[in-house]
Design an enzyme around this catalytic site. Sequence first.
Site, PDB file in Angstrom:
ATOM      1  N   ARG A   1      -9.997 -12.292   1.420  1.00  0.00           N
ATOM      2  CA  ARG A   1     -10.690 -13.366   0.981  1.00  0.00           C
ATOM      3  C   ARG A   1      -9.800 -14.747   0.940  1.00  0.00           C
ATOM      4  O   ARG A   1     -10.413 -15.856   1.209  1.00  0.00           O
ATOM      5  CB  ARG A   1     -10.909 -13.150  -0.484  1.00  0.00           C
TER       6      ARG A   1
ATOM      7  N   LYS B   1       0.917  -1.344  -0.057  1.00  0.00           N
ATOM      8  CA  LYS B   1      -0.167   0.025  -0.107  1.00  0.00           C
ATOM      9  C   LYS B   1       0.821   1.232  -0.012  1.00  0.00           C
ATOM     10  O   LYS B   1       1.273   1.697   0.796  1.00  0.00           O
ATOM     11  CB  LYS B   1      -0.979   0.087   1.361  1.00  0.00           C
TER      12      LYS B   1
END
Length: 512
Positions: free
Chosen positions: A349, A274
Amino acid sequence: MSVSVQPLQCTTDCKDQNFDGIILICQSYEQLPDELECLKAPLQDYSAVDCCVAEEVVVVKVPGLSGNRLVFACTGPVNRDYDDVRRFSDAAAKGIKRALKAGMQRPLLVCPPHSSYAKSTLVAVLGALHVLYTPLEVREHKSSPHKVAVLGVWAKNRAQGEAVTELATALESGRFVCRDIGGSDPERMAAPRVAEYVQAVFKDTPVTVTVVSHLNILEKEYPCLAAVNRCANTVPRHQARVIKLLYCGEGPVQQTLMVVGKGITYDTGGADIKAGGVMAGMHRDKCGSAAVAGFFQILAKLKPKHVKVVGAMAMVRNSVGSDCYVADELVVSRAGRRIRVGNTDAEGRMVMVDLLCEMKEQALQEVSPHLFTIATLTGHAVRAMGPHYSIIMDNGAAHRSGNALQWQKAGEVLGDLFEVSTIRREDYEFHKGKSEYEEILQSNNLPSSATPRGHQTPAAFLIMASGLDKHGLDSDKPLPYSHIDIAGSSGPFPGVPTGAPILAMATKYLEL
């Protein structure tokens, strides 16, 4: 570890001298019930010199009242097309903040019932309690865990008052646990310490806790989670934990809830790091697992009958380093599906999918099962619905029962609001493998907020990679499944987590 929720005390006397001030929450002081008639004249007098009384929180000196002072926080209109019960929690939050500034230590919250909102008093109490929460790190370094000595709750009769305070305490205890886990920093709530916290909270309660920590077991049973954990595993204090929770209410089981939570203790993005200053706040990526623990805390307090709840908290740090998993890797899920990693920042996920698969396997033996994943999963959820709303998506079996709309209705009762999305065929197509190497593509290489249907497609991935697609409406054994994205509703950073979506969940399943 005891869950030290703000003490509550009910009273039927608004002049009770056990308190040092009143906080009045209502739409109009002109329409107060007879029992609160003594509060009307002082506010009428005040409004003669300040026309902002209905727009700003005011403090009025009233001799003879508790503490001789009255804080009035008007809800504003509550009957327009777009109004909802949050008017009461918002007003109570503003009122308690003003009371704290005024030096109150024993405030009495007065929120007379509203004909259009059956739980308005409870919602106001919960709004005040949200403000009164003291973060875990602060509690551990202060002698007093509470911001006030006691919060009083006025009710017309003793039975109503006791019912509201008991329920508010139970619900707040769940939000309390959720905030502790979800809001605490990435070292205080690194995965091993989350496990210790959860074990301490549920010691000597009806909730059974099992912690999976051995690397060989994680790699064998939860290979997708183990891939994310690979880098963090080199640092002992950051090593992954799978925390399993079980609650079985008294009597024959009528429904089984099976809930998996995303618990990323810190999300660097991994190899797809990020960048650009967007990493701050990523300790809050564990609010899905925090909500699972919070819901179990409510179960432990209220002890509902005829319900079985199975929970799993996937506590993993998405670290970056020489041993981190990378895009292009092929990982075979517990369900035997070959997954191509598209972006290591789509780790949520990955850590949930094998636990969902395990829940699916168990669900086939359970009574009336419903599977859930809860996660701060996508920036797209915030882009699509704004910063205050959870999103729920049903598979075919859940949709057939009207589940999502039931959750949305339940959320409106206590102001834990939902928007409903739908998993479409395009979402499944999006995740189909793009070459013969892989069956499933984990994600594309764009941020979810820049991806069309960015919050819906992960639900399709979870269904496909867990093998739940073999239990759709076209199967012999359909299994209801719902994915809940709380990226928007989990709370602001900087700020305190909200505890979403456990109030809605409690309303729906515990018959509050």
